[in-house]
Every structure is written in C-alpha cells, then in structure tokens.
Design a protein around this motif. Sequence first.
Motif, PDB file in Angstrom:
ATOM      1  N   ASP A  62       0.778  -1.287  -0.052  1.00 41.63           N
ATOM      2  CA  ASP A  62      -0.075  -0.104  -0.057  1.00 41.63           C
ATOM      3  C   ASP A  62       0.968   1.192   0.020  1.00 41.63           C
ATOM      4  N   GLN A  73       1.198   3.735   1.957  1.00 39.51           N
ATOM      5  CA  GLN A  73       1.929   3.954   3.362  1.00 39.51           C
ATOM      6  C   GLN A  73       3.113   3.130   3.372  1.00 39.51           C
ATOM      7  N   ASP A  74       3.197   2.099   3.074  1.00 41.39           N
ATOM      8  CA  ASP A  74       4.316   1.059   3.126  1.00 41.39           C
ATOM      9  C   ASP A  74       5.301   1.591   1.927  1.00 41.39           C
TER      10      ASP A  74
END
Length: 305
Positions: free
Chosen positions: A284, A286-287
């Motif tokens: 995702d 964020q990662d």
Amino acid sequence: MNYAEFSKRLETISGITVTPFNKATKAVDWEGVKANVEFLINKGVKVIVPCGNTSEFYSLTLAEAKEEISRVVEYTAGRASVIAGIGYAVDTAIELGNHAKQAGADGVMIHMPIHPYITNTGAVEYFKNVIQSINLPSIIYFKDPHLSDNLLSELAPLEQLVAVKYAVNDLPRFAATVQSIDPAHHITWICGTAEKWAPFFYQAGAKGFTSGMVNVYPEKSFELLHALEAGQTDQVWKIWKEILPFENLRAKYNSGNNVVVVKEAMERLGLRAGVTREPVGELDMQDKQAVAELIEAWGLKLQTT
C-alpha cells in the motif's frame, strides 16, 4: 566430499535470491535473475540460495524452480556456493534435489514440509529420505515450532547434513538444542530469521544468518556479520538499530510483507526485482513511502519512484 569442511563455508551470510516477475505477465524475468546474481557476487556474497522463501519458491512451478536452480548455477560460475532450495512431497523434493545435483549446485536446502498434518517421526523420515536420496551437502530449514528439536538430534549423525537453518525465534530453545548436539556432527547453525534476530542467535551458537536484505543493502548486512565475528558489541547494536525498521516493515501482516518490501526497495534502487506473484499483493502507499524513507535514511540514492 569432505562434509565437515563444507559446513564451514556456511559460516557467513546465506543470500536468498529474489525471483523477478514481469509486471504485465508475471513470467520470470531471467535476465533479472542474472543481474541479481551478479549483484550479490560483486558485493561479496559467498553463499547464494535460489528457491528460498524470498525467491517465492512456492509461487514457482516445478519447471520454473528447476530452471532457476540451473540458471543460478550457470550465472554463479563457481564464484560462490549455490545451495538450491527444494521441497514439497518427498518424491518432488528428491526430484528437485537430483536436478540441482546434475546442474552443479553445491548443496540443497530442504524446506519444512508444507502439510496440514505433520508428526515428529514423519518429519524425521521426510528429511532423512530426501537427504539420503540426493547425497549432496544438505541444510534443513527448521521453522515449525510445533515439532520437537529432537528430530534434529536424530538427523544430526547423517554425514550429508551440514547445517540447520533455524527459524523458530525461541532463543533458550535454540541454545539448548545447539548444546545438546555433539559438535563432531559438523553442523553449522544458521539464524534463519535474518538480520533482526542474528545478534541473538549468534550469542546462542549460530555462525551465520540468512538474508533477503542482502539483495538491497549488502554492505550493511556484512557490517553486521563482521561486527558479530569480531565481538564488537557496541557496533553490533548500532548496526542492528539501523537495520531494524526495514526488517520490522517486512514482518508486518504476519510477515506478509517479507518479499514485497525487498522488491519495492530493489526497484527504487534501480535493481531488477519486478513484482510479486499471488498470494502476495502490492504494497500500500503508506508502506511504499516507508520503504523510500528507509532508503533515504541509509543514504542510498533512489533511482525510481
């Protein structure tokens, strides 16, 4: 074959190769495999393991696994020891192991059997049958905490068993097992849970560790190894703290991120990682951002976005 001497080769970093898959087709990018092997060898890796978990072994067909082993042996060309990952049913593991032997691999790493029902006596027979049928230096990948370490004691007298990749993060258990097995059995103990756990396993008897991060930042992995070997405690923990955020990110979602974080980092550094195959999905946003920030914190140059 002097198995005792061979076991000493494994007192280092075992670099688990990444299998790059084409984004559009998910086919193996064989030129990428070659580029990644060259990268590892040029960075000083002396033990290369195709068809490990970081290689997405269980996403490969049997034909692909055989080809990956053959190609890695070819690309390595004697410049490092090639330890081929093998597994599945007994006969399949033996088939893969004999293929690895014919291809010129130096040894095999036998994955823990993937089966919903497994017993200690059955696991002993599984590993024994595979090891004795291939007659190559063999490493057992021990990662099922429900199995007894007594199976390692039963298998230790096998001449071809040169190492155990221990991947159960129970340090008292690991230390007790190492202490219980006669050193005359020439088994090298390998931390199977990479840099995050390597300092702890090293104190308990491990002499090397496996690494997926070595595909991204091998210099840092070797810094840790050399500090451990030199007994430089302060330096070990300094390096460990630099590595820890990356390994923690890989451990997210019950280690579901394990491979895809490595691939994301490689791609951002301009290396040939490609995408993952199902059942591992894309990171995702964020990662992905966390990976980019870690690379920048290490002082490495981002090549892609």
